[in-house]
Design a protein around this motif. Structure first.
Motif, mmCIF file in Angstrom:
data_model
loop_
_atom_site.group_PDB
_atom_site.id
_atom_site.type_symbol
_atom_site.label_atom_id
_atom_site.label_comp_id
_atom_site.label_asym_id
_atom_site.label_seq_id
_atom_site.Cartn_x
_atom_site.Cartn_y
_atom_site.Cartn_z
ATOM 1 N N PHE A 1 0.821 -1.209 0.000
ATOM 2 C CA PHE A 1 0.000 0.000 0.000
ATOM 3 C C PHE A 1 0.861 1.267 0.000
ATOM 4 O O PHE A 1 0.492 2.276 -0.601
ATOM 5 N N VAL B 1 1.676 1.756 -3.590
ATOM 6 C CA VAL B 1 0.522 2.192 -4.384
ATOM 7 C C VAL B 1 0.151 3.637 -4.065
ATOM 8 O O VAL B 1 -0.203 4.406 -4.960
ATOM 9 N N LEU B 2 0.250 4.033 -2.810
ATOM 10 C CA LEU B 2 -0.235 5.346 -2.391
ATOM 11 C C LEU B 2 0.818 6.457 -2.417
ATOM 12 O O LEU B 2 0.487 7.617 -2.201
ATOM 13 N N ASP C 1 2.868 9.447 -3.436
ATOM 14 C CA ASP C 1 2.657 10.565 -4.358
ATOM 15 C C ASP C 1 4.023 10.971 -4.920
ATOM 16 O O ASP C 1 4.875 11.478 -4.201
ATOM 17 N N HIS D 1 7.454 11.725 0.317
ATOM 18 C CA HIS D 1 7.052 10.362 -0.050
ATOM 19 C C HIS D 1 8.198 9.657 -0.770
ATOM 20 O O HIS D 1 8.503 8.495 -0.474
ATOM 21 N N ARG E 1 -9.410 1.003 -4.386
ATOM 22 C CA ARG E 1 -9.634 2.334 -3.783
ATOM 23 C C ARG E 1 -8.315 3.095 -3.628
ATOM 24 O O ARG E 1 -8.250 4.301 -3.857
ATOM 25 N N ALA E 2 -7.238 2.394 -3.266
ATOM 26 C CA ALA E 2 -5.931 3.051 -3.136
ATOM 27 C C ALA E 2 -5.465 3.585 -4.492
ATOM 28 O O ALA E 2 -4.971 4.716 -4.586
ATOM 29 N N LYS F 1 -7.531 6.598 -5.373
ATOM 30 C CA LYS F 1 -7.083 7.759 -4.593
ATOM 31 C C LYS F 1 -5.819 8.371 -5.190
ATOM 32 O O LYS F 1 -5.647 9.585 -5.189
ATOM 33 N N ASN F 2 -4.944 7.531 -5.720
ATOM 34 C CA ASN F 2 -3.657 8.000 -6.227
ATOM 35 C C ASN F 2 -3.583 7.924 -7.759
ATOM 36 O O ASN F 2 -2.534 7.656 -8.324
#
Length: 183
Positions: free
Chosen positions: A71, A74-75, A77, A83, A123-124, A127-128
């Motif tokens: 995750f 995946v998330l 940025d 990040h 959903r992840a 979101k990204n």
């Protein structure tokens, strides 16, 4: 970030053959996959580098794709220096593409049959979407393969946005369907 070269992919699919059109477009030497055990085995047999995210006891399949490092990948940025710095510290690369299909809920074994990890990964990626492409069903897989072929293995921002909007609607429908199964 308009163009993202697809090199790091998370894949967890029940029907492994849905990956075949995509695999024909990717270079096995420069593409790396992470995924669940069955998908990883299939990808390795096709000549790709692949690593399972499932380690040890996963509560009878309840948490197999709910891996923290996955995750994070995946998330992350890519426009956020913190990040990127954290990824480097953890020796992780961001995921460029998430490919997940959800298994059908079984009305006789509900809510036990809910697909939690697949929905969370979709959903992840939604979101990204600025940083991660997504495919979650046969049509989105076809769209992805066509897009990658037309764009030399890269995804464009407009495509990622289109896939994210479609996936958000898909997840909303799925949640509404599951809500009906509660008695």
């Amino acid at each position: 970030m308009d163009r993202i070269d697809v090199k790091n992919i998370f894949a967890a699919v029940s029907d492994k053959s849905v990956l075949d059109p995509l695999l024909k477009l990717l270079d096995p030497k420069s593409t790396k996959f992470w995924g669940t055990e069955g998908t990883v085995k299939y990808l390795k047999n096709k000549g790709f580098k692949a690593e399972s995210i499932v380690s040890g006891f996963d509560f009878d399949g309840r948490v197999k794709s709910l891996d923290r490092e996955n995750f994070i990948r995946v998330l992350a940025d890519r426009s956020n220096k913190e990040h990127l710095s954290e990824l480097r510290k953890l020796k992780l690369e961001p995921i460029d593409l998430v490919i997940v299909d959800l298994y059908a809920p079984d009305t006789k074994n509900f809510p036990e049959s809910m697909d939690i990890g697949g929905q969370a990964l979709i959903r992840a990626a939604v979101k990204n979407y600025k940083n991660v492409a997504l495919a979650y069903d046969a049509k989105s897989m076809d769209d992805l393969a066509n897009h990658l072929q037309a764009n030399q293995g890269m995804t464009l921002f407009a495509f990622r946005l289109k896939q994210a909007k479609s996936a958000a609607k898909f997840i909303a429908k799925r949640c509404n369907l599951e809500a009906k199964y509660f008695k």
